[in-house]
Design a protein around this motif. Structure first.
Motif, PDB file in Angstrom:
ATOM      1  N   ASP A 326       8.195 115.806  19.290  1.00  0.00           N
ATOM      2  CA  ASP A 326       7.854 117.156  18.844  1.00  0.00           C
ATOM      3  C   ASP A 326       8.895 117.797  17.929  1.00  0.00           C
ATOM      4  O   ASP A 326       8.681 118.883  17.407  1.00  0.00           O
ATOM      5  N   TYR A 327      10.066 117.126  17.714  1.00  0.00           N
ATOM      6  CA  TYR A 327      11.075 117.734  16.847  1.00  0.00           C
ATOM      7  C   TYR A 327      11.541 116.771  15.747  1.00  0.00           C
ATOM      8  O   TYR A 327      11.457 117.102  14.569  1.00  0.00           O
ATOM      9  N   TRP A 328      12.023 115.596  16.122  1.00  0.00           N
ATOM     10  CA  TRP A 328      12.508 114.637  15.134  1.00  0.00           C
ATOM     11  C   TRP A 328      11.339 113.878  14.495  1.00  0.00           C
ATOM     12  O   TRP A 328      10.323 113.637  15.149  1.00  0.00           O
ATOM     13  N   PRO A 329      11.451 113.507  13.205  1.00  0.00           N
ATOM     14  CA  PRO A 329      10.339 112.842  12.487  1.00  0.00           C
ATOM     15  C   PRO A 329      10.232 111.362  12.846  1.00  0.00           C
ATOM     16  O   PRO A 329      10.457 110.474  12.011  1.00  0.00           O
ATOM     17  N   ASN A 330       9.889 111.087  14.114  1.00  0.00           N
ATOM     18  CA  ASN A 330       9.847 109.721  14.629  1.00  0.00           C
ATOM     19  C   ASN A 330       8.415 109.286  14.934  1.00  0.00           C
ATOM     20  O   ASN A 330       7.511 110.109  15.124  1.00  0.00           O
ATOM     21  N   ALA A 331       8.251 107.967  15.069  1.00  0.00           N
ATOM     22  CA  ALA A 331       6.975 107.392  15.503  1.00  0.00           C
ATOM     23  C   ALA A 331       7.234 106.008  16.085  1.00  0.00           C
ATOM     24  O   ALA A 331       8.125 105.280  15.617  1.00  0.00           O
ATOM     25  N   LEU A 332       6.450 105.654  17.112  1.00  0.00           N
ATOM     26  CA  LEU A 332       6.538 104.333  17.740  1.00  0.00           C
ATOM     27  C   LEU A 332       5.328 103.495  17.378  1.00  0.00           C
ATOM     28  O   LEU A 332       4.224 104.028  17.129  1.00  0.00           O
ATOM     29  N   ALA A 333       5.509 102.173  17.380  1.00  0.00           N
ATOM     30  CA  ALA A 333       4.370 101.268  17.196  1.00  0.00           C
ATOM     31  C   ALA A 333       3.545 101.225  18.479  1.00  0.00           C
ATOM     32  O   ALA A 333       4.022 101.566  19.568  1.00  0.00           O
ATOM     33  N   SER A 334       2.319 100.788  18.342  1.00  0.00           N
ATOM     34  CA  SER A 334       1.439 100.673  19.509  1.00  0.00           C
ATOM     35  C   SER A 334       1.677  99.385  20.279  1.00  0.00           C
ATOM     36  O   SER A 334       1.258  99.247  21.422  1.00  0.00           O
ATOM     37  N   THR A 335       2.353  98.425  19.650  1.00  0.00           N
ATOM     38  CA  THR A 335       2.605  97.124  20.271  1.00  0.00           C
ATOM     39  C   THR A 335       4.009  97.098  20.878  1.00  0.00           C
ATOM     40  O   THR A 335       4.973  97.529  20.253  1.00  0.00           O
TER      41      THR A 335
END
Length: 458
Positions: A326-335
């Motif tokens: 909700d703050y840092w521009p991050n994303a995780l993979a689904s795998t």
């Protein structure tokens, strides 16, 4: 020396309580002020019924022992007074007789103690030293039988695993690196031999130490059991020398020399060829898609779930999902990955601020703290770029990487079999950084974008 009293009621007791007082500074006060003078004029009448017998078997002197002394060898008599050496002079470090410690004697006012007491102290020291040697021997025996034996097996197992890893990787590029394979196998064999030889040297050293300790302990036990008081006192220096020699045998210490050094299997050429073979093969590439539930409101995800675009304004379309950053521009993979070998490539040519790497499922998602910021916590391992500065970051530790140029694509290879995370530039075939550790599982590919766009290469 002791005097044989004829009875407890008929004569003066001349035991250790009424004998000469042996102070540490003044010695036995045997004059008229501190005790009975033992001179010819003041000596009590020592008849057969009223006092101690002073025959040739028991000697003379007040209260110098508890039991009658056996007949003494002429060599054990005072050369001056021809009396038994029943006292020990601490000042001169030698046995003396009762006349030597009387007023006017050579050792009057010296620090003295009964020879029997001094011999008992030496016996106690021998017993303590023997017990210490026994414990030391037990510790060394346990070290040789358990630790060194376990080290040897561990070296064999580690060498075998390293050898298999080298052969497995070289099988992909055998035509290009047969000579490298031979060189590395020889290094592994040499390292295994070195570690094995170190263990054998340690075994020989401690076997010799055990033998030496056993010899010293046997010698001291023989002194303890076969020497009388005077002989034991005369051996005092030898006793101390043997005890000091035993103390010079140090206890076993842990050493890296007894372990197999896995670095002998690391080769820049092998690593580069191996990474090139993995990332250059379609069968070696991982199908990585981004989990839209984790995407930060500062990022936009493409329909094919491979491209992330940074936006300075938070998207209002994002739902407040528990998995979302909700703050840092991050994303995780689904795998996620639990084991094995995995590789993927990210196109980074349009961004001057990004992070690419892996993260544990334990990585927090909410808030502005460092626990959610990639590379600033124990749950993420990332390669990052900010303008012209490149770093590898983990747990708040940032290692500056000196790159000659900005990569347009970034290859990531994750080998969970041996715990390696490798960052690679496919265009030049350059290994940018390698991090080796025991990763917590499962791991997810992780991304962050703070400028323009990055995308996973299909």
């Amino acid at each position: 020396m002791s005097a044989d009293a004829s009875g407890p009621e008929t004569g003066p007791e001349l035991g250790s309580e009424t004998g000469p007082q042996l102070g540490p500074e003044t010695g036995p006060e045997l004059g008229p002020e501190t005790g009975p003078e033992l001179g010819p004029e003041t000596e009590p009448e020592l008849g057969p019924e009223t006092g101690p017998e002073l025959g040739p078997e028991t000697g003379r002197g007040p209260g110098l022992g508890r039991e009658p002394q056996p007949r003494t060898d002429p060599g054990q008599l005072c050369p001056k007074h021809k009396e038994p050496l029943s006292w020990f002079c601490l000042s001169e470090r030698r046995p003396v007789c009762a006349s030597c410690v009387e007023v006017g004697g050579r050792c009057h006012r010296h620090r003295i103690r009964p020879a029997e007491e001094h011999a008992e102290l030496l016996r106690n020291k021998i017993v303590d030293q023997c017990e210490k040697m026994q414990l030391q021997s037990a510790g060394i025996t346990k070290y040789v039988s358990e630790v060194l034996q376990g080290k040897n097996q561990k070296v064999v197992n580690t060498a075998s695993a390293t050898r298999e890893l080298i052969i497995q990787r070289l099988s992909l590029v055998r035509s290009l690196c047969e000579s490298e394979e031979q060189r590395l196998l020889e290094k592994v064999h040499g390292e295994e031999e070195r570690a094995h030889q170190s263990i054998l040297t340690q075994q020989a050293h401690w076997a010799e130490a055990l033998k030496k300790l056993d010899t010293l302990r046997t010698s001291l036990v023989c002194m303890l059991t076969h020497l009388d008081n005077l002989q034991l006192i005369q051996k005092e220096q030898e006793i101390f020398e043997r005890a000091e020699e035993a103390e010079g045998i140090l206890d076993p210490q842990e050493s890296d020399k007894l372990c197999f050094n896995k670095k002998c299997g690391w080769s820049p050429l092998l690593t580069q060829l191996w990474a090139t073979s993995i990332l250059g093969s379609l069968s070696g590439m991982e199908e990585v898609l981004i989990n839209e539930k984790t995407v930060s409101p500062l990022l936009q995800l493409s329909e094919d779930r491979r491209t992330l675009t940074f936006s300075a304004k938070k998207s209002k379309a994002c739902t407040d999902d528990p998995e979302r950053f909700d703050y840092w521009p991050n994303a995780l993979a689904s795998t996620s990955f639990q084991a094995g070998l995995h590789a993927w490539i990210v196109n980074v040519q349009h961004s001057c601020a990004y992070k690419v790497g892996v993260a544990s499922v334990q990585l927090p998602r909410k808030g502005s703290g460092s626990d959610c910021r990639l590379g600033h916590n124990a749950f993420s391992w990332v390669f990052s770029r900010y303008d012209q500065e490149f770093r590898f970051s983990h747990n708040g530790q940032h290692e500056l990487l000196a790159l000659l140029r900005c990569p347009t694509q970034l290859g990531v290879v994750l080998d969970l079999q041996v715990g390696e995370l490798l960052f690679y530039e496919p265009a030049s075939g350059t290994v940018l950084h390698i991090h080796r550790t025991c990763f917590p599982l499962p791991l997810f590919p992780v991304f962050a974008v703070a400028d323009q766009v990055i995308s996973i290469v299909h």
